[in-house]
Design an enzyme around this catalytic site. Structure first.
Site, PDB file in Angstrom:
ATOM      1  N   GLU A  62       0.700  -1.245   0.295  1.00  0.00           N
ATOM      2  CA  GLU A  62      -0.047  -0.142   0.117  1.00  0.00           C
ATOM      3  C   GLU A  62       0.810   1.207  -0.218  1.00  0.00           C
ATOM      4  O   GLU A  62       0.568   2.191  -0.652  1.00  0.00           O
ATOM      5  CB  GLU A  62      -0.944  -0.063   1.120  1.00  0.00           C
ATOM      6  CG  GLU A  62      -1.723  -1.208   1.171  1.00  0.00           C
ATOM      7  CD  GLU A  62      -2.881  -1.238  -0.146  1.00  0.00           C
ATOM      8  OE1 GLU A  62      -3.239  -0.344  -0.789  1.00  0.00           O
ATOM      9  OE2 GLU A  62      -2.518  -2.405  -0.716  1.00  0.00           O
ATOM     10  N   TRP A  74       1.643   1.684  -3.581  1.00  0.00           N
ATOM     11  CA  TRP A  74       0.628   2.406  -4.201  1.00  0.00           C
ATOM     12  C   TRP A  74       0.605   3.953  -4.050  1.00  0.00           C
ATOM     13  O   TRP A  74       0.553   4.766  -5.038  1.00  0.00           O
ATOM     14  CB  TRP A  74      -0.529   2.188  -3.784  1.00  0.00           C
ATOM     15  CG  TRP A  74      -1.162   0.796  -4.438  1.00  0.00           C
ATOM     16  CD1 TRP A  74      -1.534  -0.564  -3.894  1.00  0.00           C
ATOM     17  CD2 TRP A  74      -1.914   0.853  -5.589  1.00  0.00           C
ATOM     18  NE1 TRP A  74      -1.863  -1.297  -5.076  1.00  0.00           N
ATOM     19  CE2 TRP A  74      -2.139  -0.583  -6.098  1.00  0.00           C
ATOM     20  CE3 TRP A  74      -2.078   1.701  -6.837  1.00  0.00           C
ATOM     21  CZ2 TRP A  74      -2.857  -0.911  -7.433  1.00  0.00           C
ATOM     22  CZ3 TRP A  74      -2.683   1.777  -8.177  1.00  0.00           C
ATOM     23  CH2 TRP A  74      -2.866   0.105  -8.293  1.00  0.00           C
ATOM     24  N   TRP A 108     -21.234  12.686 -18.006  1.00  0.00           N
ATOM     25  CA  TRP A 108     -21.659  12.784 -16.665  1.00  0.00           C
ATOM     26  C   TRP A 108     -23.049  13.466 -16.523  1.00  0.00           C
ATOM     27  O   TRP A 108     -23.268  14.582 -17.245  1.00  0.00           O
ATOM     28  CB  TRP A 108     -20.683  13.433 -15.958  1.00  0.00           C
ATOM     29  CG  TRP A 108     -19.218  12.760 -15.766  1.00  0.00           C
ATOM     30  CD1 TRP A 108     -17.973  13.293 -16.824  1.00  0.00           C
ATOM     31  CD2 TRP A 108     -18.635  11.608 -15.387  1.00  0.00           C
ATOM     32  NE1 TRP A 108     -17.134  12.473 -16.575  1.00  0.00           N
ATOM     33  CE2 TRP A 108     -17.342  11.356 -15.736  1.00  0.00           C
ATOM     34  CE3 TRP A 108     -19.309  10.569 -14.832  1.00  0.00           C
ATOM     35  CZ2 TRP A 108     -16.857  10.149 -15.748  1.00  0.00           C
ATOM     36  CZ3 TRP A 108     -18.571   9.460 -14.357  1.00  0.00           C
ATOM     37  CH2 TRP A 108     -17.232   9.168 -14.762  1.00  0.00           C
ATOM     38  N   ASN A 145     -10.398   2.267   3.215  1.00  0.00           N
ATOM     39  CA  ASN A 145     -10.312   2.196   1.946  1.00  0.00           C
ATOM     40  C   ASN A 145     -11.328   1.482   1.273  1.00  0.00           C
ATOM     41  O   ASN A 145     -11.881   1.812   0.095  1.00  0.00           O
ATOM     42  CB  ASN A 145      -8.854   1.564   1.841  1.00  0.00           C
ATOM     43  CG  ASN A 145      -8.542   1.308   0.326  1.00  0.00           C
ATOM     44  OD1 ASN A 145      -8.576   2.473  -0.300  1.00  0.00           O
ATOM     45  ND2 ASN A 145      -8.185   0.037  -0.117  1.00  0.00           N
ATOM     46  N   TRP A 163     -16.287  12.129 -11.486  1.00  0.00           N
ATOM     47  CA  TRP A 163     -15.628  11.845 -10.391  1.00  0.00           C
ATOM     48  C   TRP A 163     -14.958  12.970  -9.510  1.00  0.00           C
ATOM     49  O   TRP A 163     -14.644  13.190  -8.430  1.00  0.00           O
ATOM     50  CB  TRP A 163     -14.433  10.756 -10.996  1.00  0.00           C
ATOM     51  CG  TRP A 163     -13.572  11.234 -11.857  1.00  0.00           C
ATOM     52  CD1 TRP A 163     -13.633  10.939 -13.290  1.00  0.00           C
ATOM     53  CD2 TRP A 163     -12.379  12.053 -12.012  1.00  0.00           C
ATOM     54  NE1 TRP A 163     -12.645  11.672 -13.785  1.00  0.00           N
ATOM     55  CE2 TRP A 163     -11.835  12.407 -13.076  1.00  0.00           C
ATOM     56  CE3 TRP A 163     -11.691  12.775 -10.831  1.00  0.00           C
ATOM     57  CZ2 TRP A 163     -10.587  13.073 -13.137  1.00  0.00           C
ATOM     58  CZ3 TRP A 163     -10.559  13.389 -10.849  1.00  0.00           C
ATOM     59  CH2 TRP A 163     -10.004  13.745 -12.401  1.00  0.00           C
ATOM     60  N   TRP A 167      -9.785   8.170  -6.928  1.00  0.00           N
ATOM     61  CA  TRP A 167     -11.287   8.594  -7.615  1.00  0.00           C
ATOM     62  C   TRP A 167     -11.020   8.017  -9.022  1.00  0.00           C
ATOM     63  O   TRP A 167     -11.821   7.519  -9.772  1.00  0.00           O
ATOM     64  CB  TRP A 167     -11.308   9.875  -7.446  1.00  0.00           C
ATOM     65  CG  TRP A 167     -12.022  10.278  -6.347  1.00  0.00           C
ATOM     66  CD1 TRP A 167     -11.817  10.573  -4.898  1.00  0.00           C
ATOM     67  CD2 TRP A 167     -13.658  10.161  -6.083  1.00  0.00           C
ATOM     68  NE1 TRP A 167     -12.749  10.434  -4.172  1.00  0.00           N
ATOM     69  CE2 TRP A 167     -13.825  10.518  -4.765  1.00  0.00           C
ATOM     70  CE3 TRP A 167     -14.734   9.395  -6.993  1.00  0.00           C
ATOM     71  CZ2 TRP A 167     -15.190  10.256  -4.230  1.00  0.00           C
ATOM     72  CZ3 TRP A 167     -16.121   9.498  -6.349  1.00  0.00           C
ATOM     73  CH2 TRP A 167     -16.110   9.554  -5.113  1.00  0.00           C
TER      74      TRP A 167
HETATM   75  P1  FAD Z   1      -3.466   1.444   5.458  1.00  0.00           P
HETATM   76  O1  FAD Z   1      -4.114   0.435   4.940  1.00  0.00           O
HETATM   77  O2  FAD Z   1      -2.946   1.331   6.861  1.00  0.00           O
HETATM   78  O3  FAD Z   1      -2.385   1.660   4.678  1.00  0.00           O
HETATM   79  C1  FAD Z   1      -1.065   2.450   4.753  1.00  0.00           C
HETATM   80  C2  FAD Z   1      -0.734   3.580   4.136  1.00  0.00           C
HETATM   81  O4  FAD Z   1      -0.639   3.320   2.731  1.00  0.00           O
HETATM   82  C3  FAD Z   1      -1.917   4.457   4.129  1.00  0.00           C
HETATM   83  O5  FAD Z   1      -1.758   5.329   5.310  1.00  0.00           O
HETATM   84  C4  FAD Z   1      -1.587   5.353   2.806  1.00  0.00           C
HETATM   85  O6  FAD Z   1      -0.611   6.351   3.065  1.00  0.00           O
HETATM   86  C5  FAD Z   1      -1.162   4.494   1.994  1.00  0.00           C
HETATM   87  N1  FAD Z   1      -2.133   3.892   1.196  1.00  0.00           N
HETATM   88  C6  FAD Z   1      -2.997   2.803   1.352  1.00  0.00           C
HETATM   89  N2  FAD Z   1      -3.889   2.673   0.578  1.00  0.00           N
HETATM   90  C7  FAD Z   1      -3.442   3.322  -0.334  1.00  0.00           C
HETATM   91  C8  FAD Z   1      -4.107   3.617  -1.705  1.00  0.00           C
HETATM   92  N3  FAD Z   1      -5.036   2.945  -2.194  1.00  0.00           N
HETATM   93  N4  FAD Z   1      -3.661   4.313  -2.534  1.00  0.00           N
HETATM   94  C9  FAD Z   1      -2.488   5.174  -2.298  1.00  0.00           C
HETATM   95  N5  FAD Z   1      -1.970   5.143  -0.918  1.00  0.00           N
HETATM   96  C10 FAD Z   1      -2.583   4.118   0.023  1.00  0.00           C
HETATM   97  N6  FAD Z   1      -5.412   8.013   0.845  1.00  0.00           N
HETATM   98  C11 FAD Z   1      -4.923   9.320   1.278  1.00  0.00           C
HETATM   99  O7  FAD Z   1      -3.889   9.075   1.985  1.00  0.00           O
HETATM  100  N7  FAD Z   1      -5.451  10.412   0.987  1.00  0.00           N
HETATM  101  C12 FAD Z   1      -6.663  10.535   0.378  1.00  0.00           C
HETATM  102  O8  FAD Z   1      -6.969  11.539  -0.063  1.00  0.00           O
HETATM  103  C13 FAD Z   1      -7.100   9.461  -0.319  1.00  0.00           C
HETATM  104  N8  FAD Z   1      -8.319   9.558  -0.885  1.00  0.00           N
HETATM  105  C14 FAD Z   1      -8.704   8.276  -1.583  1.00  0.00           C
HETATM  106  C15 FAD Z   1      -9.873   8.431  -2.491  1.00  0.00           C
HETATM  107  C16 FAD Z   1     -10.419   7.161  -2.978  1.00  0.00           C
HETATM  108  C17 FAD Z   1     -11.553   7.059  -3.886  1.00  0.00           C
HETATM  109  C18 FAD Z   1      -9.700   5.896  -2.784  1.00  0.00           C
HETATM  110  C19 FAD Z   1     -10.240   4.529  -3.321  1.00  0.00           C
HETATM  111  C20 FAD Z   1      -8.708   5.805  -1.830  1.00  0.00           C
HETATM  112  C21 FAD Z   1      -8.296   6.889  -1.431  1.00  0.00           C
HETATM  113  N9  FAD Z   1      -6.929   6.908  -0.660  1.00  0.00           N
HETATM  114  C22 FAD Z   1      -6.468   8.257   0.078  1.00  0.00           C
HETATM  115  C23 FAD Z   1      -6.399   5.609  -0.196  1.00  0.00           C
HETATM  116  C24 FAD Z   1      -6.773   4.767   1.040  1.00  0.00           C
HETATM  117  O9  FAD Z   1      -8.101   4.660   1.052  1.00  0.00           O
HETATM  118  C25 FAD Z   1      -6.232   5.492   2.316  1.00  0.00           C
HETATM  119  O10 FAD Z   1      -4.793   5.741   2.121  1.00  0.00           O
HETATM  120  C26 FAD Z   1      -6.118   4.786   3.468  1.00  0.00           C
HETATM  121  O11 FAD Z   1      -7.611   4.329   3.573  1.00  0.00           O
HETATM  122  C27 FAD Z   1      -5.771   5.314   4.751  1.00  0.00           C
HETATM  123  O12 FAD Z   1      -6.125   4.487   5.818  1.00  0.00           O
HETATM  124  P2  FAD Z   1      -4.921   3.705   6.721  1.00  0.00           P
HETATM  125  O13 FAD Z   1      -3.771   4.837   6.974  1.00  0.00           O
HETATM  126  O14 FAD Z   1      -5.468   2.801   7.811  1.00  0.00           O
HETATM  127  O15 FAD Z   1      -4.296   2.840   5.581  1.00  0.00           O
END
Ligand code: FAD
Length: 459
Positions: free
Chosen positions: A267, A270, A299, A334, A352, A375
């Site tokens: 992640e 990502w 849209w 997420n 979006w 998004w």
């Molecule tokens: P964990 O699951 O503990 O992941 C660890 C870290 O990895 C996160 O803190 C984050 O920095 C990174 N990460 C995890 N998943 C993703 C991902 N899919 N894409 C990029 N980085 C990721 N993340 C944001 O930080 N800011 C946003 O504005 C944001 N907007 C999002 C919008 C949409 C529509 C979607 C689908 C995802 C978005 N995410 C965003 C990614 C992700 O949802 C969040 O990072 C995650 O839910 C944060 O929770 P966590 O720290 O417990 O994640």
């Protein structure tokens, strides 16, 4: 030459390599420009600003113990910064600034303008791999995540990450004065802003949750993810620090991508992927589809449906619970971000960009690169996105990821007495047993909405 440090979204002392270099060059002043109007135009959420202010107080106190003065300067927009920066630097005799890069287009333009008035040394402290260092054989940015990840891993396999040591000893008591214009409301108080508490969260997660992350991460009722995103978004912690910490427990985590503990690192990669993308394709910061072929989508302009989605009143319980989680807490799981983004763009066929902007205005972890990436992934317009014909069914997603409905019940009290079997789409149950006056009617019918989206995307 008198050097100082310019803080941006890298609000940490420890593990801030650029700051350490500046301090080693003699820096004893640090600057932070508080650009509220600019951030408002970026739709930064009030909860994120609250965390930022609380963190700046911690940082100011921490730095003062080492004899470093943090100057927090009230500014407006980036356009006015070069002049303001020059005045501050002239007043303090500063002629060189060290800072960490921000990769969004407005931030890059800001730095270019500021570099005309002062020497700026920029670092890549927000990432493990510098943008431009993970490329295809022909020197281009990857358009698919998996080969990007493989190339990323090739750079770091065999490397042990370390915390860089901090060069100064504590010599003073903390004595930072809160800027008069700060408006701390403690909206973000559930997220501690001090290092001790944050380190405890990191360590607990790695020790107790990391091994189960792969199994638990998709279930919003389980606290199976780290919750560290607000800290990563403001640079309060860095991904390098996190990997170093994981390696203390799992020294070979990067060498074994098939092991469960790697799933979380995946992640973080990502996150790197989306940042590298906005550097390679700056137009992503300006609202363009990554994939031009979707520019033809028409849209729907439907303010009422958008409002109902925002307020968690779509009649689809998992969507509504998720949106209410966002509105109430400033954070969303997420799996739910994927479900609600898919619902808005496919079921409601709403652009979006509207969802992206709403998320930014509410999220404590709002971050352009990840938000845009997420998004456009859900809307199928993005890089390595969900294919347009794969449309999440909000009912089966709910059955799969909130099987007993406990997450739904937390945020949609209207449904607290609905049995698990019916909670994912409770309308027939409510009609038979009463209670359907309390809960929203379904905004669209799943099969019809799916067919409408497929038609629109085929065009
Ligand atoms: P964990 O699951 O503990 O992941 C660890 C870290 O990895 C996160 O803190 C984050 O920095 C990174 N990460 C995890 N998943 C993703 C991902 N899919 N894409 C990029 N980085 C990721 N993340 C944001 O930080 N800011 C946003 O504005 C944001 N907007 C999002 C919008 C949409 C529509 C979607 C689908 C995802 C978005 N995410 C965003 C990614 C992700 O949802 C969040 O990072 C995650 O839910 C944060 O929770 P966590 O720290 O417990 O994640």
């Amino acid at each position: 030459m008198k050097t100082a440090f310019w803080f941006r979204r890298d609000l940490r002392v420890y593990g801030n390599e650029a700051l350490i270099e500046a301090v080693n060059e003699g820096a004893r002043d640090a600057l932070f420009f508080y650009c509220k109007s600019q951030w408002q135009s970026h739709r930064v959420a009030s909860i994120q600003l609250d965390l930022l202010e609380r963190r700046l107080l911690e940082l100011g106190n921490q730095l003062s113990e080492f004899g470093i003065t943090l100057h927090i300067i009230e500014a407006t927009t980036f356009a006015e910064l070069p002049e303001q920066l020059q005045t501050v630097c002239d007043d303090n005799g500063i002629d060189c600034l060290y800072a960490n890069k921000e990769y969004e287009v407005n931030e890059v333009a800001r730095d270019e303008a500021c570099a005309t008035v002062i020497t700026l040394k920029l670092f890549d402290g927000d990432l493990v791999a510098k943008p431009g260092s993970v490329l295809t054989g022909s020197g281009e940015m990857f358009k698919v995540f998996t080969p990007f990840k493989k190339a990323w891993l090739k750079l770091f396999v065999g490397q042990q990450f370390h915390f860089p040591s901090w060069p100064l000893d504590k010599q003073h008591d903390a004595n930072f004065k809160k800027p008069a214009f700060f408006q701390i409301t403690n909206e973000s108080e559930k997220w501690p802003a001090d290092d001790n508490a944050i380190v405890t969260i990191v360590n607990r997660f790695i020790k107790n949750k990391l091994a189960d992350y792969q199994d638990d991460r998709d279930f919003p009722a389980i606290k199976g993810t780290s919750g560290l995103s607000p800290y990563l978004a403001l640079g309060i912690i860095s991904p390098k620090q996190l990997i170093a910490q994981i390696q203390l427990h799992y020294p070979e985590v990067l060498e074994n991508p098939s092991k469960p503990e790697f799933c979380w690192v995946n992640e973080l990669i990502w996150r790197e992927f989306y940042r590298h993308l906005i550097v390679a394709y700056p137009r992503l910061c300006k609202g363009f589809n990554f994939n031009d072929k979707y520019n033809a989508i028409r849209w729907r302009d439907d303010n009422q449906a958008f409002e109902l989605w925002c307020n968690g009143q779509t009649g689809y319980p998992i969507v509504d619970a998720a949106m209410r989680q966002l509105n109430k807490t400033g954070w969303m799981h997420n799996r739910l971000r994927m479900i609600v983004a898919s619902f808005l763009t496919k079921h409601l066929l709403i652009d979006w960009r509207e969802g992206e902007a709403y998320f930014m205005s509410k999220l404590i972890d709002g971050d352009l690169a990840s938000n845009n990436g997420g998004w456009q992934w859900a809307a199928s317009t993005g890089c390595d996105a969900q294919p347009y014909f794969r449309i999440f069914n909000p009912i089966t997603q709910s059955e799969k990821f909130d099987p007993d409905g406990s997450f739904i019940r937390t945020y949609v009290p209207e449904l607290k007495n609905v049995p698990a079997k019916h909670i994912h789409f409770p309308h027939d149950y409510l009609a038979a047993f009463g209670g359907n006056d309390d809960y929203a009617e379904p905004l669209v019918e799943h099969k019809e909405a799916r067919a409408r989206a497929l038609d629109a995307f085929k065009v």
